[in-house]
Write a protein that holds these residues in place. Sequence first.
Motif, PDB file in Angstrom:
ATOM      1  N   GLN A  36      34.556   8.844  69.359  1.00 51.22           N
ATOM      2  CA  GLN A  36      35.091   8.085  67.932  1.00 51.22           C
ATOM      3  C   GLN A  36      35.834   6.751  68.347  1.00 51.22           C
ATOM      4  O   GLN A  36      36.561   6.057  67.757  1.00 51.22           O
ATOM      5  CB  GLN A  36      36.150   8.788  67.228  1.00 51.22           C
ATOM      6  CG  GLN A  36      35.403   9.907  66.393  1.00 51.22           C
ATOM      7  CD  GLN A  36      34.149   9.958  65.583  1.00 51.22           C
ATOM      8  OE1 GLN A  36      34.325   8.946  64.758  1.00 51.22           O
ATOM      9  NE2 GLN A  36      33.319  10.819  65.936  1.00 51.22           N
ATOM     10  N   SER A  37      35.255   6.215  69.721  1.00 51.52           N
ATOM     11  CA  SER A  37      35.824   4.999  70.102  1.00 51.52           C
ATOM     12  C   SER A  37      35.020   3.780  70.244  1.00 51.52           C
ATOM     13  O   SER A  37      33.794   3.863  69.843  1.00 51.52           O
ATOM     14  CB  SER A  37      36.529   5.356  71.605  1.00 51.52           C
ATOM     15  OG  SER A  37      35.321   5.392  72.451  1.00 51.52           O
ATOM     16  N   THR A  71      31.847   3.819  72.162  1.00 52.82           N
ATOM     17  CA  THR A  71      30.570   4.356  71.488  1.00 52.82           C
ATOM     18  C   THR A  71      29.859   3.350  70.978  1.00 52.82           C
ATOM     19  O   THR A  71      28.535   3.161  70.929  1.00 52.82           O
ATOM     20  CB  THR A  71      31.036   5.392  70.573  1.00 52.82           C
ATOM     21  OG1 THR A  71      31.819   6.620  71.149  1.00 52.82           O
ATOM     22  CG2 THR A  71      29.858   6.205  69.713  1.00 52.82           C
ATOM     23  N   GLY A  72      30.417   2.411  70.271  1.00 57.10           N
ATOM     24  CA  GLY A  72      29.522   1.045  69.848  1.00 57.10           C
ATOM     25  C   GLY A  72      28.827   0.489  71.192  1.00 57.10           C
ATOM     26  O   GLY A  72      27.542   0.131  70.972  1.00 57.10           O
ATOM     27  N   VAL A  73      29.355   0.241  72.284  1.00 58.27           N
ATOM     28  CA  VAL A  73      28.810  -0.301  73.344  1.00 58.27           C
ATOM     29  C   VAL A  73      27.628   0.733  73.859  1.00 58.27           C
ATOM     30  O   VAL A  73      26.481   0.296  74.004  1.00 58.27           O
ATOM     31  CB  VAL A  73      29.682  -0.781  74.666  1.00 58.27           C
ATOM     32  CG1 VAL A  73      29.231  -0.913  75.789  1.00 58.27           C
ATOM     33  CG2 VAL A  73      30.685  -1.559  73.935  1.00 58.27           C
ATOM     34  N   LEU A  74      27.959   1.900  73.812  1.00 56.85           N
ATOM     35  CA  LEU A  74      26.975   2.889  74.374  1.00 56.85           C
ATOM     36  C   LEU A  74      25.762   3.027  73.360  1.00 56.85           C
ATOM     37  O   LEU A  74      24.587   3.045  73.754  1.00 56.85           O
ATOM     38  CB  LEU A  74      27.666   4.096  74.189  1.00 56.85           C
ATOM     39  CG  LEU A  74      26.767   5.607  74.580  1.00 56.85           C
ATOM     40  CD1 LEU A  74      26.089   5.647  75.822  1.00 56.85           C
ATOM     41  CD2 LEU A  74      27.477   6.846  74.170  1.00 56.85           C
ATOM     42  N   HIS A  75      26.095   2.906  72.121  1.00 59.63           N
ATOM     43  CA  HIS A  75      24.835   2.659  71.131  1.00 59.63           C
ATOM     44  C   HIS A  75      23.897   1.698  71.303  1.00 59.63           C
ATOM     45  O   HIS A  75      22.673   1.720  71.198  1.00 59.63           O
ATOM     46  CB  HIS A  75      25.283   3.070  69.460  1.00 59.63           C
ATOM     47  CG  HIS A  75      25.827   4.302  69.222  1.00 59.63           C
ATOM     48  ND1 HIS A  75      26.717   4.587  68.144  1.00 59.63           N
ATOM     49  CD2 HIS A  75      25.869   5.500  69.990  1.00 59.63           C
ATOM     50  CE1 HIS A  75      26.937   5.632  68.204  1.00 59.63           C
ATOM     51  NE2 HIS A  75      26.380   6.566  69.177  1.00 59.63           N
ATOM     52  N   HIS A  76      24.662   0.612  71.438  1.00 54.92           N
ATOM     53  CA  HIS A  76      24.005  -0.713  71.614  1.00 54.92           C
ATOM     54  C   HIS A  76      22.979  -0.586  73.117  1.00 54.92           C
ATOM     55  O   HIS A  76      21.854  -0.862  72.907  1.00 54.92           O
ATOM     56  CB  HIS A  76      24.831  -1.953  71.898  1.00 54.92           C
ATOM     57  CG  HIS A  76      24.300  -3.186  72.107  1.00 54.92           C
ATOM     58  ND1 HIS A  76      23.541  -3.853  71.086  1.00 54.92           N
ATOM     59  CD2 HIS A  76      23.703  -3.713  73.258  1.00 54.92           C
ATOM     60  CE1 HIS A  76      22.862  -4.890  71.265  1.00 54.92           C
ATOM     61  NE2 HIS A  76      23.017  -5.052  72.942  1.00 54.92           N
ATOM     62  N   VAL A  77      23.717  -0.307  73.898  1.00 60.72           N
ATOM     63  CA  VAL A  77      22.780   0.024  75.307  1.00 60.72           C
ATOM     64  C   VAL A  77      21.814   0.896  75.307  1.00 60.72           C
ATOM     65  O   VAL A  77      20.393   0.630  75.387  1.00 60.72           O
ATOM     66  CB  VAL A  77      23.829   0.445  76.361  1.00 60.72           C
ATOM     67  CG1 VAL A  77      22.938   0.933  77.589  1.00 60.72           C
ATOM     68  CG2 VAL A  77      24.741  -0.637  76.869  1.00 60.72           C
ATOM     69  N   GLN A  78      21.940   2.156  74.387  1.00 59.47           N
ATOM     70  CA  GLN A  78      20.923   3.076  74.300  1.00 59.47           C
ATOM     71  C   GLN A  78      19.703   2.380  73.538  1.00 59.47           C
ATOM     72  O   GLN A  78      18.599   2.752  73.759  1.00 59.47           O
ATOM     73  CB  GLN A  78      21.471   4.510  73.566  1.00 59.47           C
ATOM     74  CG  GLN A  78      20.577   5.342  73.329  1.00 59.47           C
ATOM     75  CD  GLN A  78      21.171   6.685  72.465  1.00 59.47           C
ATOM     76  OE1 GLN A  78      22.111   6.492  71.962  1.00 59.47           O
ATOM     77  NE2 GLN A  78      20.461   7.723  72.605  1.00 59.47           N
ATOM     78  N   GLN A  79      20.187   1.997  72.275  1.00 58.53           N
ATOM     79  CA  GLN A  79      19.178   1.447  71.429  1.00 58.53           C
ATOM     80  C   GLN A  79      18.137   0.016  72.222  1.00 58.53           C
ATOM     81  O   GLN A  79      17.121   0.278  71.943  1.00 58.53           O
ATOM     82  CB  GLN A  79      19.725   0.761  70.139  1.00 58.53           C
ATOM     83  CG  GLN A  79      18.513  -0.109  69.316  1.00 58.53           C
ATOM     84  CD  GLN A  79      19.551  -0.745  68.028  1.00 58.53           C
ATOM     85  OE1 GLN A  79      20.694  -0.933  68.137  1.00 58.53           O
ATOM     86  NE2 GLN A  79      18.707  -1.017  67.094  1.00 58.53           N
ATOM     87  N   THR A 138      33.518  -3.711  66.548  1.00 61.96           N
ATOM     88  CA  THR A 138      34.251  -3.372  65.241  1.00 61.96           C
ATOM     89  C   THR A 138      33.563  -2.042  64.570  1.00 61.96           C
ATOM     90  O   THR A 138      32.568  -2.013  64.507  1.00 61.96           O
ATOM     91  CB  THR A 138      34.124  -4.341  64.191  1.00 61.96           C
ATOM     92  OG1 THR A 138      34.610  -5.749  64.829  1.00 61.96           O
ATOM     93  CG2 THR A 138      35.128  -4.387  63.017  1.00 61.96           C
ATOM     94  N   LYS A 139      34.286  -1.167  64.200  1.00 59.43           N
ATOM     95  CA  LYS A 139      33.890   0.054  63.567  1.00 59.43           C
ATOM     96  C   LYS A 139      33.789  -0.328  62.001  1.00 59.43           C
ATOM     97  O   LYS A 139      34.792  -0.679  61.529  1.00 59.43           O
ATOM     98  CB  LYS A 139      35.017   1.106  63.574  1.00 59.43           C
ATOM     99  CG  LYS A 139      34.176   2.540  63.237  1.00 59.43           C
ATOM    100  CD  LYS A 139      34.988   3.680  63.762  1.00 59.43           C
ATOM    101  CE  LYS A 139      34.291   4.941  63.334  1.00 59.43           C
ATOM    102  NZ  LYS A 139      35.088   6.126  63.700  1.00 59.43           N
ATOM    103  N   GLN A 140      32.539  -0.145  61.606  1.00 52.52           N
ATOM    104  CA  GLN A 140      32.416  -0.186  60.271  1.00 52.52           C
ATOM    105  C   GLN A 140      32.562   0.863  59.364  1.00 52.52           C
ATOM    106  O   GLN A 140      32.897   2.084  59.860  1.00 52.52           O
ATOM    107  CB  GLN A 140      30.615  -0.600  60.062  1.00 52.52           C
ATOM    108  CG  GLN A 140      30.127  -1.688  60.844  1.00 52.52           C
ATOM    109  CD  GLN A 140      30.836  -3.124  60.436  1.00 52.52           C
ATOM    110  OE1 GLN A 140      30.581  -3.576  59.319  1.00 52.52           O
ATOM    111  NE2 GLN A 140      31.588  -3.759  61.417  1.00 52.52           N
ATOM    112  N   GLU A 141      32.779   0.675  58.038  1.00 53.75           N
ATOM    113  CA  GLU A 141      33.087   1.568  57.116  1.00 53.75           C
ATOM    114  C   GLU A 141      31.890   2.862  57.262  1.00 53.75           C
ATOM    115  O   GLU A 141      32.273   4.041  57.006  1.00 53.75           O
ATOM    116  CB  GLU A 141      33.135   1.230  55.708  1.00 53.75           C
ATOM    117  CG  GLU A 141      34.166   0.449  55.291  1.00 53.75           C
ATOM    118  CD  GLU A 141      34.480   0.061  54.046  1.00 53.75           C
ATOM    119  OE1 GLU A 141      33.845   0.696  53.127  1.00 53.75           O
ATOM    120  OE2 GLU A 141      35.145  -0.998  53.637  1.00 53.75           O
ATOM    121  N   SER A 142      30.748   2.570  57.614  1.00 58.06           N
ATOM    122  CA  SER A 142      29.800   3.590  57.721  1.00 58.06           C
ATOM    123  C   SER A 142      29.903   4.417  59.123  1.00 58.06           C
ATOM    124  O   SER A 142      29.235   5.473  58.909  1.00 58.06           O
ATOM    125  CB  SER A 142      28.326   2.977  57.690  1.00 58.06           C
ATOM    126  OG  SER A 142      28.265   2.182  58.815  1.00 58.06           O
ATOM    127  N   GLY A 143      30.718   3.979  59.749  1.00 66.19           N
ATOM    128  CA  GLY A 143      30.572   4.787  61.069  1.00 66.19           C
ATOM    129  C   GLY A 143      30.136   3.799  62.077  1.00 66.19           C
ATOM    130  O   GLY A 143      30.352   4.491  63.267  1.00 66.19           O
TER     131      GLY A 143
END
Length: 183
Positions: A14-15, A18-26, A146-151
């Motif tokens: 929930q940090s 994770t945003g960076v991780l998701h970008h890299v994975q995608q 930035t964490k969005q409302e959608s998560g």
Amino acid sequence: MTKVTIIAGGHSVQSRLTGVLHHVQQHLTINGIDVHIIQVHQLPSSALIRADFSNEEVVKAIELVNESDGVIVLTPVYKASFSGILKTFLDLLPQKALQGKPVLPFVLGGTYGHLLVIEYALKPIIHQLGATFVQSGVYVVDQQVTKQESGDYLLDSDATNRLNLALSQYQSLIGGTANVVHP
């Protein structure tokens, strides 16, 4: 198919890390790379602390690293260094586990004051594990994620551009350069 393992040394999914991780994975997945993720905090803590090399989950994580063509190390900054949980996992890897594997470090920190964590804390450990090529890496500041409302997480354009450039260069090292697409 080219295989990359991302070792994520954060303490929560929930940090902003994770945003960076998701970008890299995608980015890697879109470009035909087989991506595997080790969330170190999800490995059994007793096995990590006791260096239990026989623990089934630890064995599987080490096998992922061994079977990979490349490794990405992702960590937050804590106390002017990379996370202790990441160090605990790296200590379990065989001495030359990263030999012949290009390694790309990504660090997320609160200020640019810790920018040198990559050079002076993380890279020496990566080299000690046998890596002969460690890419420069990218340091992202918390405020750029930035964490969005959608998560979901949104990265600002500067962070996105620097991550994409590093990933494109990395793909040329691991053999995944065909039709590089930037998400």
